[in-house]
Enzyme design. Structure first.
Site, PDB file in Angstrom:
ATOM      1  N   GLY A   1     128.261 -18.131   8.235  1.00  0.00           N
ATOM      2  CA  GLY A   1     129.989 -18.101   8.112  1.00  0.00           C
ATOM      3  C   GLY A   1     130.472 -17.425   6.955  1.00  0.00           C
ATOM      4  O   GLY A   1     131.562 -18.201   6.383  1.00  0.00           O
TER       5      GLY A   1
ATOM      6  N   SER B   1     131.430 -13.208   6.747  1.00  0.00           N
ATOM      7  CA  SER B   1     132.462 -11.843   7.295  1.00  0.00           C
ATOM      8  C   SER B   1     132.794 -12.614   8.249  1.00  0.00           C
ATOM      9  O   SER B   1     132.772 -13.201   8.730  1.00  0.00           O
ATOM     10  CB  SER B   1     131.058 -11.263   7.529  1.00  0.00           C
ATOM     11  OG  SER B   1     130.556 -11.215   7.045  1.00  0.00           O
TER      12      SER B   1
ATOM     13  N   GLU C   1     119.649 -15.441  -2.382  1.00  0.00           N
ATOM     14  CA  GLU C   1     119.909 -14.586  -1.184  1.00  0.00           C
ATOM     15  C   GLU C   1     119.382 -13.034  -1.132  1.00  0.00           C
ATOM     16  O   GLU C   1     118.592 -12.016  -0.295  1.00  0.00           O
ATOM     17  CB  GLU C   1     121.049 -14.572  -1.075  1.00  0.00           C
ATOM     18  CG  GLU C   1     121.135 -14.265   0.891  1.00  0.00           C
ATOM     19  CD  GLU C   1     122.658 -13.794   1.417  1.00  0.00           C
ATOM     20  OE1 GLU C   1     123.717 -14.196   0.919  1.00  0.00           O
ATOM     21  OE2 GLU C   1     123.309 -12.725   2.467  1.00  0.00           O
TER      22      GLU C   1
END
Lengths: 388, 339
Positions: A135, A137, A254
Site C-alpha cells: 500500500g 500509492s 523490487e
C-alpha cells in the site's frame, strides 16, 4: 558521479548447486504443464493468481528460500532464489499470489520486523499460504510518494488509520499489506519525516477493498479504503517515523529482479517457435538475434544487482538502470514480435501466439509505470551521474 | 583485481593526450614494465598469466582513456595465436588479423606474398600474426619485401595494409579451433574497449552538463538533459555488463564455451556505441562537434570499434541462427547458458 561498480556491479557467477536446482525446477514446470495445470502467460506475476501453485512451490521449498529455517524458511542465498524466480517467469508460470510476499515482504520483515511479526507471517509466506499486497500509492500520490495523506492517529493500544490506497495488486485475495502512512506531521522542510509503515490485516473492520479493473477488464488492482481502522502497536513495522527510509530500502529488491525484463518472455519464446517452423530471411534472423543479445545482457545486469544486494550493497542506481532498460525492452519485444510474426491479437483465444500478443499489448502500459515510473528512475540515475 | 584496475587507470590516465595520434611508445614501454602488455599470456610467453576478468579491468580502462597501444592485438590475439601454434614470440607490440584480411596472402617455401589488409597498428608493431591456408604465419616487421600502405579507422588509429613480396616468414600448423577462438578473442577485447569508450563519453557529457550554463543555470538542471544522460548511462551500463559477463564466462567455460556471451557482448556494446555517441554529442552542442574538443576522442572510437571485429549485424545473425536452432523450448536455456 557514482563509480563504475555502483552503476555496473561486477558480474557474478551463480553458487554451486544452482545448476542442479535449475534442473529440478525445470522438470517440475514441465510436469505441471504436462498435467495441464496452467498455460504459460505473459505478465504472469501480475495476472497469474494460483494458490494451488503457490502452495506447491512452498511444499517444494521454493518460496521463502532466503528466510532462516527458524521462521519456516530454507536459509538459502538470494542467488538460489534468483534461479527459481527466473525459471518460473521464463515459463510464464502463475506466480502472482505469493509474488509480493516472497519478493519484498519477507526481506522487510527480516530486516525491520519484530519477533512476533516474523513468527506470525514468515512461515505462511514460505509455505505459500499467506499473501501480501503493498500500500504505497494513493489517488493523489503516485510518483510523488512522500505526499501520501493516509493518516494514523494515536489511540489506546495502537493507531487508527484513515485514508485510501490505490493500484494495490491482489488486495482482494491477500491477507495483509504494508501501508505507508503519516503518523506525525512532516517536520520543517523534511517531507520524508513522520511517515511510518503499518502492517494492516485486510480483513480488519473498516477496510473496504474495491476493484479497479485493468483496461482489459481484468481484476488485479484495487482501491483499499480505511475508515478508522485499528492497527495495534504490535503491527507497526520497524520504527515510527522511519517509513520513508524503510520503503526506499525495499526498492532495490523490487526494481532489479528478473520480472523487470521477462514479463513478455513467453511471447518471445512463442515467436521463436513460430519462426523456427519456417525459413526466416537474414533480416529477420538478425532482428531475432538482437533480442537474444539484449535478453542475455539484461539477465546479466539483473543477476549482478542481485549479487550486490546479497553482498550487502545498496546498488540503487544500478537497480534503477535495470528497471529502465528492462521494462522498455519488455515492450520492445512486442514491437519486434509483431514485425517478425504478424498475427492478429485475439483476447478471446484459448492460448497461442494471438492470445499472448493480446495480453502483452494490453498489459504493456504497466511495464514502465509499476515500481516507480521510468522517468522517476532516470532521475535517480541522473543523481548518480552528479547532475542533480 | 582492484589493485590492477587502479594501476591501469593510473597508467592510462597519465598517458591521455587528445592531440596525439599513432602508437604511444612511452605508454607501451610502461605496459611492458608493468605486465599489462601481455596480461593473459602464460609466463613461458612472457605473459602475466592474468584472467579474462583481469583483462576486463585493463581493457575497459584502456578504452576509457583512449590508450594508443595495441593491447587486444598483442595479448588476446597475436600473442595467443603464435604461442598456441608453438611459434616463439618476438618482443614489442604485436598485431594480428583474421582469415578474411589475410585471404590475399599465400606462403610458398616459407616466403609470403600478397596483402594483409587493414592490420591494426601495422606500421608500429614488431610482428604480425595471421592464419593462412591452415598455417599460422608470423611476419616480422622490417623484413625485406614489406611495403606498408598507411590507413586508418574512424578514430584515426592505424589500420595499415601490408604488401608482402616474397617475405621470409615463420610458420606453424594452425591449431584446431584457432580461427573461431581468434575471432571471439578479438570481439571480446573490442567489446571491453567499447564499454570503456562509452564510459569516457558519458563522463565528459555529465561533466559538461554541470559546467555549461544556459537560461541562467547549468543545463544539468534541465530535466530533458537529465533524462537524455540517464538513457546514455543505461547504454553504458549495458555495454559494461555484457562485456564483463562475457569475460566471466570465458574464464569459466573457455573462449569457445563463451561464444554466445561474446557474440551478445559485441552486438550489445556495438548497439550501445551509436546511442551513447548520439546523446553525448547532443548534450555537448556544437562544441563537441569540433576538432578542438576531446569528446571526439571517445565518440570516434565508439563509431570505429563497433564495426571492427564484426558489426552487430553479423553477431546478431549468428545469435538468431542459434535461437532458431534452439526453438521455443531451447531459447531460455540458450539465454541462461551454463549458469
Amino acid at each position: 558521479m557514482v563509480t563504475h561498480s555502483e552503476m555496473t556491479p561486477p558480474p557474478v557467477g551463480l553458487p554451486p548447486g544452482a545448476a542442479a536446482l535449475r534442473v529440478e525446477v525445470r522438470s517440475f514446470l514441465a510436469e505441471e504443464q504436462a498435467h495441464g495445470h496452467w498455460r504459460p502467460r505473459v505478465d504472469s506475476w501480475l495476472s497469474g493468481w494460483d494458490e494451488r501453485f503457490s502452495k506447491e512451490l512452498g511444499r517444494r521449498g521454493w518460496l521463502g528460500m532466503t528466510i532462516p529455517t527458524e521462521y519456516g524458511g530454507h536459509g538459502r542465498g538470494a542467488l538460489d532464489r534468483y534461479v527459481v524466480t527466473e525459471e518460473l517467469l521464463a515459463a510464464g508460470a502463475p506466480v502472482a499470489a505469493h509474488w509480493i510476499a516472497d519478493r519484498q515482504i519477507a526481506p522487510s520483515l527480516l530486516r525491520f520486523g519484530t519477533q512476533e511479526q516474523r513468527e506470525r507471517y514468515l512461515p505462511g509466506i514460505a509455505s505459500g499460504e499467506i499473501y501480501f499486497g503493498i500500500g504505497m500509492s494513493e489517488p493523489d500520490s503516485g510518483s510523488d510518494l512522500a505526499s501520501v495523506r493516509s493518516r494514523a492517529v494515536r489511540v489506546d493500544g495502537g493507531w487508527e488509520l484513515t485514508g485510501t490506497k490505490v493500484w494495490t495488486s491482489g488486495a482482494h485475495h491477500a491477507h495483509a499489506f504494508f501501508a505507508l502512512v503519516r503518523t506525525a506531521p512532516a517536520e520543517d522542510g523534511n517531507r520524508h519525516s513522520g511517515l511510518s509503515q503499518l502492517i494492516v490485516d485486510l480483513h480488519s473492520p473498516g477496510v473496504t477493498v474495491r476493484p479497479i479493473p485493468l483496461l482489459t477488464g481484468a481484476h488485479h488492482f484495487n482501491e483499499v479504503v480505511f475508515d478508522r481502522v485499528f492497527v495495534p502497536d504490535s503491527m507497526v513495522l520497524g520504527e515510527l517515523g522511519q517509513g520513508w527510509h524503510q520503503v526506499t530500502s525495499e526498492l532495490a529488491f523490487e526494481r532489479s529482479g528478473p520480472e523487470r525484463y521477462l514479463s513478455t518472455f513467453p511471447l518471445f519464446a512463442a515467436v521463436v517457435g513460430a519462426l523456427a517452423e519456417g525459413d526466416p530471411d537474414r533480416g529477420r534472423r538478425r532482428d531475432l538475434g538482437r533480442l537474444v543479445a539484449h535478453y542475455r545482457t539484461l539477465r546479466r545486469m539483473s543477476v549482478a544487482v542481485a549479487g550486490a544486494l546479497d553482498a550487502g550493497a545498496a546498488p540503487e542506481t544500478a537497480a534503477a538502470v535495470v528497471k529502465d532498460l528492462g521494462t522498455r525492452f519488455e515492450s520492445e519485444v512486442i514491437d519486434v514480435a509483431r514485425w517478425l510474426v504478424p498475427v492478429v491479437p485475439d483476447p478471446a483465444a484459448e492460448g497461442g501466439l494471438s492470445r499472448m500478443m493480446a495480453d502483452a499489448v494490453r498489459h504493456s502500459p504497466g511495464f514502465t509505470l509499476r515500481g516507480g515510473t521510468n522517468e522517476i528512475l532516470r532521475g535517480i540515475v541522473a543523481r548518480g551521474l552528479g547532475l542533480r | 583485481m582492484n589493485e590492477l584496475l587502479e594501476m591501469a587507470e593510473s597508467v592510462f590516465g597519465d598517458a591521455w593526450d587528445s592531440a596525439a595520434a599513432g602508437l604511444d611508445a612511452e605508454l607501451w614501454r610502461t605496459c611492458e614494465e608493468t605486465g599489462l602488455a601481455r596480461l593473459t599470456l602464460p609466463e613461458s610467453a612472457g605473459g602475466s598469466e592474468g584472467s579474462f576478468a583481469d583483462a576486463t579491468a585493463v581493457l575497459r580502462s584502456a578504452g576509457r582513456f583512449a590508450a594508443r597501444v595495441p593491447l587486444v592485438e598483442t595479448d588476446l590475439m597475436a600473442g595467443w595465436l603464435a604461442h598456441a601454434a608453438g611459434l616463439e614470440l618476438p618482443g614489442g607490440p604485436l598485431s594480428a588479423v583474421g582469415p578474411a584480411a589475410a585471404a590475399g596472402v599465400s606462403v610458398v617455401d616459407g616466403r609470403a606474398s600478397g596483402t594483409l589488409r587493414r592490420v591494426p597498428w601495422g606500421r608500429a608493431v614488431s610482428a604480425v600474426v595471421a592464419p593462412v591456408d591452415g598455417q599460422v604465419v608470423l611476419v616480422t616487421s622490417g623484413a625485406a619485401g614489406i611495403r606498408v600502405v598507411e590507413g586508418m579507422n574512424l578514430a584515426e588509429e592505424p589500420r595499415d595494409d601490408l604488401e608482402l613480396q616474397d617475405v621470409p616468414v615463420r610458420t606453424a600448423p594452425l591449431p584446431a579451433g584457432a580461427l573461431e577462438q581468434l575471432r571471439l578473442r578479438a570481439a571480446l577485447g573490442r567489446s571491453l574497449l567499447l564499454a570503456g569508450a562509452g564510459r569516457c563519453a558519458l563522463e565528459m557529457a555529465a561533466r559538461y552538463a554541470t559546467e555549461r550554463v544556459q537560461f541562467g543555470r547549468p543545463i544539468a538542471k534541465l530535466q530533458a538533459v537529465q533524462q537524455m544522460l540517464a538513457l546514455a548511462a543505461a547504454e553504458v551500463a549495458a555495454a559494461e555488463a555484457s562485456a564483463s559477463a562475457a569475460a566471466l564466462e570465458a574464464d569459466r567455460d573457455g573462449i569457445a564455451g563463451a561464444s554466445v556471451a561474446i557474440a551478445a557482448a559485441k552486438a550489445r556494446a556495438g548497439e550501445a556505441a551509436g546511442e551513447i555517441a548520439r546523446i553525448t554529442h547532443q548534450v555537448h552542442g556544437a562544441l563537441g562537434f569540433t576538432r578542438e574538443h576531446d569528446l571526439r576522442v571517445a565518440t570516434t572510437r565508439l563509431w570505429a570499434w563497433r564495426d571492427e571485429d564484426d558489426a552487430e549485424a553479423v553477431w546478431n545473425e549468428q545469435l538468431g541462427d542459434l535461437a532458431l536452432a534452439a526453438g521455443a523450448a531451447g531459447i531460455w536455456p540458450l539465454l541462461v547458458g551454463r549458469d
